[in-house]
Write a protein that holds these residues in place. Structure first.
Motif, PDB file in Angstrom:
ATOM      1  N   ILE A 192      10.842  11.665  -0.313  1.00  0.00           N
ATOM      2  CA  ILE A 192      10.773  10.383  -1.015  1.00  0.00           C
ATOM      3  C   ILE A 192       9.333   9.881  -0.991  1.00  0.00           C
ATOM      4  CG2 ILE A 192      13.141   9.772  -0.327  1.00  0.00           C
ATOM      5  CD1 ILE A 192      11.969   7.823   1.699  1.00  0.00           C
ATOM      6  N   GLU A 193       9.040   8.853  -1.818  1.00  0.00           N
ATOM      7  CA  GLU A 193       7.743   8.184  -1.766  1.00  0.00           C
ATOM      8  C   GLU A 193       7.994   6.757  -1.307  1.00  0.00           C
ATOM      9  OE1 GLU A 193       5.987   8.833  -5.771  1.00  0.00           O
ATOM     10  OE2 GLU A 193       7.537  10.376  -5.830  1.00  0.00           O
ATOM     11  N   VAL A 194       7.215   6.296  -0.340  1.00  0.00           N
ATOM     12  CA  VAL A 194       7.499   4.979   0.241  1.00  0.00           C
ATOM     13  C   VAL A 194       6.306   4.049   0.164  1.00  0.00           C
ATOM     14  CG1 VAL A 194       8.232   3.755   2.320  1.00  0.00           C
ATOM     15  CG2 VAL A 194       9.085   6.037   1.877  1.00  0.00           C
ATOM     16  N   ARG A 195       6.557   2.806  -0.180  1.00  0.00           N
ATOM     17  CA  ARG A 195       5.534   1.755  -0.114  1.00  0.00           C
ATOM     18  C   ARG A 195       6.144   0.543   0.573  1.00  0.00           C
ATOM     19  NH1 ARG A 195       2.032   1.027  -5.144  1.00  0.00           N
ATOM     20  NH2 ARG A 195       1.117   3.098  -5.300  1.00  0.00           N
ATOM     21  N   PHE A 196       5.484   0.074   1.606  1.00  0.00           N
ATOM     22  CA  PHE A 196       5.950  -1.117   2.321  1.00  0.00           C
ATOM     23  C   PHE A 196       5.068  -2.303   1.970  1.00  0.00           C
ATOM     24  CE2 PHE A 196       7.065   2.149   5.690  1.00  0.00           C
ATOM     25  CZ  PHE A 196       8.432   2.042   5.528  1.00  0.00           C
ATOM     26  N   SER A 197       5.647  -3.476   2.015  1.00  0.00           N
ATOM     27  CA  SER A 197       4.832  -4.688   1.996  1.00  0.00           C
ATOM     28  C   SER A 197       5.330  -5.615   3.088  1.00  0.00           C
ATOM     29  CB  SER A 197       4.927  -5.390   0.642  1.00  0.00           C
ATOM     30  OG  SER A 197       6.186  -6.001   0.500  1.00  0.00           O
ATOM     31  N   VAL A 198       4.427  -6.359   3.697  1.00  0.00           N
ATOM     32  CA  VAL A 198       4.831  -7.341   4.695  1.00  0.00           C
ATOM     33  C   VAL A 198       4.174  -8.678   4.367  1.00  0.00           C
ATOM     34  CG1 VAL A 198       5.327  -5.733   6.570  1.00  0.00           C
ATOM     35  CG2 VAL A 198       3.001  -6.552   6.253  1.00  0.00           C
ATOM     36  N   ASP A 199       4.940  -9.763   4.600  1.00  0.00           N
ATOM     37  CA  ASP A 199       4.417 -11.091   4.272  1.00  0.00           C
ATOM     38  C   ASP A 199       3.285 -11.474   5.215  1.00  0.00           C
ATOM     39  OD1 ASP A 199       6.591 -10.874   2.697  1.00  0.00           O
ATOM     40  OD2 ASP A 199       7.694 -12.590   3.502  1.00  0.00           O
ATOM     41  N   PHE A 200       3.503 -11.228   6.505  1.00  0.00           N
ATOM     42  CA  PHE A 200       2.486 -11.571   7.494  1.00  0.00           C
ATOM     43  C   PHE A 200       2.233 -10.375   8.397  1.00  0.00           C
ATOM     44  CE2 PHE A 200       5.791 -14.847   7.158  1.00  0.00           C
ATOM     45  CZ  PHE A 200       5.072 -15.855   6.524  1.00  0.00           C
ATOM     46  N   ALA A 201       0.975 -10.166   8.757  1.00  0.00           N
ATOM     47  CA  ALA A 201       0.655  -9.181   9.789  1.00  0.00           C
ATOM     48  C   ALA A 201      -0.798  -9.359  10.172  1.00  0.00           C
ATOM     49  CB  ALA A 201       0.897  -7.773   9.283  1.00  0.00           C
ATOM     50  N   GLU A 202      -1.060  -9.316  11.474  1.00  0.00           N
ATOM     51  CA  GLU A 202      -2.437  -9.357  11.955  1.00  0.00           C
ATOM     52  C   GLU A 202      -3.075  -8.027  11.626  1.00  0.00           C
ATOM     53  OE1 GLU A 202      -3.580 -12.017  14.816  1.00  0.00           O
ATOM     54  OE2 GLU A 202      -2.512 -12.932  13.124  1.00  0.00           O
ATOM     55  N   THR A 203      -2.376  -6.971  12.075  1.00  0.00           N
ATOM     56  CA  THR A 203      -2.856  -5.629  11.770  1.00  0.00           C
ATOM     57  C   THR A 203      -1.688  -4.862  11.178  1.00  0.00           C
ATOM     58  OG1 THR A 203      -2.234  -5.040  14.006  1.00  0.00           O
ATOM     59  CG2 THR A 203      -4.578  -5.449  13.608  1.00  0.00           C
ATOM     60  N   LEU A 204      -1.983  -4.004  10.250  1.00  0.00           N
ATOM     61  CA  LEU A 204      -0.924  -3.202   9.659  1.00  0.00           C
ATOM     62  C   LEU A 204      -0.629  -2.028  10.579  1.00  0.00           C
ATOM     63  CD1 LEU A 204      -2.012  -3.318   5.935  1.00  0.00           C
ATOM     64  CD2 LEU A 204       0.013  -4.338   6.965  1.00  0.00           C
ATOM     65  N   PRO A 205       0.619  -1.624  10.671  1.00  0.00           N
ATOM     66  CA  PRO A 205       0.955  -0.501  11.534  1.00  0.00           C
ATOM     67  C   PRO A 205       0.296   0.775  11.021  1.00  0.00           C
ATOM     68  CG  PRO A 205       2.812  -1.100  10.146  1.00  0.00           C
ATOM     69  CD  PRO A 205       1.767  -2.133   9.916  1.00  0.00           C
TER      70      PRO A 205
END
Ligand SMILES: Cc1cc2nc3c(=O)[nH]c(=O)nc-3n(C[C@H](O)[C@H](O)[C@H](O)COP(=O)(O)OP(=O)(O)OC[C@H]3O[C@@H](n4cnc5c(N)ncnc54)[C@H](O)[C@@H]3O)c2cc1C
Ligand code: SF4
Ligand code: SF4
Ligand code: FES
Lengths: 320, 275
Positions: B163-176
């Protein structure tokens, strides 16, 4: 819609007596006015043939969809099945409630507890006198039930009703139309779905709902209101019973989901929803007006909310 | 006539903690039960109540598996249960995703928050099809990185190029730090669409998330060129009976539990006020 019903029979006095005996054996319920002035469906105290159709405060629906009924119980990891009800009869049912019964029969066509009761019930309609609050309409929808009795005339409304009449010796048939009260169909407002929807934001709703107390009385007394909730009850012996009880679209929790989002917030929205259900129907019954015009909601409402009046205003007609 | 209000007893078979307050529960019903992606069951805790839930996996070895958030009274009580406890299941209810439409078409799955749970059920069904060659693209938005459900599994599947995956997060200090193949951005999930390279005309989309997600994204997908009849959303409503009787779930004059909960955008456009 149901002017004539064939077969309809002319009964002899002895056939009538046999029929009355057969119905009496089924411990019939009938609408009766009590000392407090309220008309209730309760065990019949006099003879079947002397009863008459009356509009009970709480309508016929309570017999087939009780205000609270046991659905199942759970004990030691097992769910128990339903108990079968005993056969019974209801007499003195007015025509509007027979229409409402047809409507509920469609809604609960696949509901086992409801159908168990229906299959064991003999529903007998009788002529009524039009009350000042009634606006019944014979064209609205078909009738359900088993028999209709008007003195020496009897109409078979179902195969079971017909079988009973024949078993009692009914023979001679006639072409008499059902004795509908002189209906005021002409005065029922016509509201189209477009008018209802285009008025989505109209002040009419806010204004109409302003006085509404969300008490839900209108739905309790409405013969075609059927929404329900299911609640558990635990006994001290560890067993659990799930009950189905009447619910009400005026209650604040009706469309609320976890997290607090309410898909129908505010009284105006809820009043609109009730009206949508009554006038336009849901699901497979979409397009079927289910307000049988009994007037119960109007009579019971403490602040005089009247769906017909709202419909009249929405459709832009002058008030009659 | 079957009594749709009568539950079938089921044993709580397994609990897999995933994110905080989001565990995967599997149940073994006494009688085998089918449950297609997008359909739902009513889980009954005798003495407490019941709630609707979709499956997050195919039915495997008779097990019904769902990712369930601790969201209120009844789900809280579920979190107190132990393996081996007996609950009740009613269903399957509703119409799920039209799997046949996904055949030979690229699949675009868009999830917001807990919406990943039902879409993971759909994803598993797509992955289970041995003949499938078309793309599977997952766009998944969440409040914060820790709340991304099935994160490891999705990253793993992406590594395997399934699969192809794209994540988005509303808040994050640092991205994983994720695999190079996985895109992760700060923002809303619809922003993941902007530079996505795909062929709208040969794509079927499935969207699941909170009501706010549906306001913009469904029409946006249509604007990009996915036919409205191939854009699907699953609607959340309060549901009690599951069979079109109790009226709690009604929207636009339809029983969402019975006619849905999955609807195409083509249907939704005619359903005033449903989204
Ligand atoms: C088709 C569908 C699929 C779902 N799939 C999932 C899933 O995969 N994972 C998951 O965690 N959650 C899912 N949900 C949401 C889940 O049903 C609610 O989180 C759950 O009902 C909360 O119950 P509660 O008693 O803990 O919450 P409370 O807020 O305490 O609920 C009180 C009452 O409201 C009812 N209620 C509250 N929210 C809902 C709701 N959304 N739908 C119906 N009834 C509700 C409950 O039945 C309960 O009786 C789904 C909902 C629907 C309609
Ligand atoms: S008049 Fe009122 S109570 Fe009677 S059927 Fe119509 S809406 Fe229901
Ligand atoms: S939704 Fe409202 S109008 Fe419809 S049956 Fe229930 S209480 Fe009556
Ligand atoms: S959940 Fe009861 S009608 Fe839909």
């Amino acid at each position: 819609m149901t002017d004539f019903l064939s077969p309809n029979y002319l009964l002899t006095p002895s056939t009538l007596d046999t029929l009355a005996d057969a119905i009496t054996k089924l411990s019939p319920l009938a609408p009766q006015v009590n000392a407090d002035g309220l008309c209730r469906l309760q065990p019949l105290s006099e003879g079947v043939l002397s009863s008459q159709a009356l509009s009970s405060f709480v309508p016929l629906k309570k017999v087939f969809l009780p205000p609270r009924e046991k659905l199942w119980s759970f004990q030691s990891g097992q769910f128990s099945a339903l108990k079968q009800p005993e056969p019974f009869a209801v007499v003195g049912v007015p025509l509007c409630d027979l229409q409402a019964l047809w409507y509920l029969d469609q809604v609960f066509a696949d509901d086992l507890p409801y159908q168990n009761r229906r299959a064991r019930a003999l529903v007998v309609g009788m002529p009524c006198e039009q009350d000042k609050e009634c606006r019944c309409d014979r064209q609205l929808m078909p009738l359900a039930g088993d028999l209709f009795l008007d003195q020496e005339h009897a109409w078979a409304l179902s195969p079971a009703g017909e079988a009973l009449l024949r078993a009692c010796g009914a023979g001679e048939t006639t072409n008499k139309p059902l004795p509908w009260p002189t209906a005021s169909a002409g005065t029922r407002p016509m509201l189209t779905e477009e008018q209802y929807r285009s008025a989505a934001d109209a002040a009419i709703w806010a204004e109409a709902a302003k006085g509404c107390l969300s008490c839900g009385a209108c739905s309790v007394v409405c013969p075609t209101c059927y929404c329900f909730d299911m609640l558990d009850e635990s006994a001290t012996d560890g067993s659990v019973t799930r009950n189905r009880s009447w619910d009400n679209c005026f209650f604040a929790e009706h469309a609320k989901v976890a997290g607090g989002h309410d898909f129908r917030s505010g009284r105006a929205n809820r009043l609109r929803f009730r009206m949508e259900h009554k006038f336009f129907g849901f699901g497979a019954l979409h397009g079927q007006n289910s307000c049988v015009g009994c007037g119960r909601c109007r009579t019971v409402c403490p602040v005089d909310i009247d769906l017909d009046q709202i419909a009249t205003r929405l459709s832009g007609e002058e008030l009659a | 006539m079957k009594d749709a209000l009568q539950p079938v007893a089921a044993v709580l078979h397994n609990i897999v903690p995933m994110a905080t307050d989001n565990h995967i529960f599997s149940f073994l019903p006494e009688q085998p039960m089918a449950l297609a992606p997008g359909q739902f069951v009513e889980i009954t805790l005798p003495g407490v109540g019941s709630f609707p839930v979709s499956a997050c996996d195919q039915v495997r070895d008779g097990l019904i598996t769902a990712c369930i958030r601790r969201a209120g009274r009844v789900t809280e009580a579920l979190y107190q249960l132990e393996m081996g406890d007996v609950i009740g299941l009613r269903g399957p209810f509703g119409k799920g995703f039209p799997l046949e439409l996904f055949k030979d078409q690229d699949a675009l799955l868009i999830a917001g928050g807990l919406g990943m749970a039902p879409l993971r059920g759909l994803l598993q069904a797509l992955l289970d099809d041995p003949h499938r060659k078309a793309r599977i693209i997952v766009l998944y938005g969440s409040r914060e990185p820790e709340a991304l459900l099935f994160r490891e599994e999705l990253v793993e599947l992406s590594k395997e190029a399934q699969i192809e995956v794209r994540f988005s997060v509303d808040f994050a200090e640092t991205l994983p730090s994720l695999d190079d193949r996985v895109v992760c951005k700060i923002g809303l999930v619809n922003e993941l669409l902007t530079d996505l390279n795909f062929a709208p005309r040969q794509t079927v989309a499935a969207v699941c998330g909170p009501p706010a997600l549906y306001h913009c994204i469904l029409e946006e997908l249509a604007l990009i060129g996915i036919p409205a009849a191939k854009i699907f959303a699953t609607l959340e409503r309060r549901m009690r009976c599951g069979v079109g009787e109790c009226c709690h779930c009604v929207a636009a004059g339809r029983y969402i539990c019975k006619d849905g909960p999955v609807f195409s955008l083509e249907q939704l456009r005619t359903m005033t006020e449903a989204i």
